[in-house]
Design a protein around this motif. Structure first.
Motif: not given
Length: 123
Positions: A34-40, A87-94
């Motif tokens: 949770a903390k690593a992925a961030g709120e957005v 690390g979570y940039t691609d996840d955020m985009g998807m």
């Protein structure tokens, strides 16, 4: 090509990540990172999760959502999630593309449930 067509093409080019999705794996990942992925990122993931659980969401939208959530929890990733800063940039985009694609089926209720869960985790 309009925006909807572009989004459909982007999603169609992705491998079928829906096969990686399960409620247990979803909650395990969001709880652990949770903390690593961030709120957005988590806001998008949780909003999609609650929209997928809604009986009013059509099957095609649920398939899109589960594909994006499957990508989010998949151990195989374009950018490894533990890579610092990106690390979570691609996840955020998807997740963003999936959210835009199914936006007409996302209710305020789904957003409120996501905000409530985030408030418990990040307060």
């Amino acid at each position: 090509m309009n925006d909807n067509t572009r989004q459909e093409v982007i999603l169609a080019d992705e491998p079928d990540h829906a096969e990686h999705y399960s409620d247990e794996r979803f909650w395990a990942k969001v709880s652990r990172y949770a903390k690593a992925a961030g709120e957005v990122t988590l806001s998008r993931a949780l909003t999609l999760y609650y929209a997928a659980r809604d009986k009013d969401t059509p099957v095609w939208a649920k398939t899109t959502i589960y594909g994006a959530l499957g990508y989010f929890i998949s151990p195989i990733d374009a950018l490894p999630d533990l890579t610092p800063l990106v690390g979570y940039t691609d996840d955020m985009g998807m997740l963003a593309v999936a959210l835009i694609t199914v936006a007409s089926y996302v209710k305020e209720e789904h957003r409120q449930l996501a905000r409530a869960k985030l408030a418990r985790w990040f307060s």
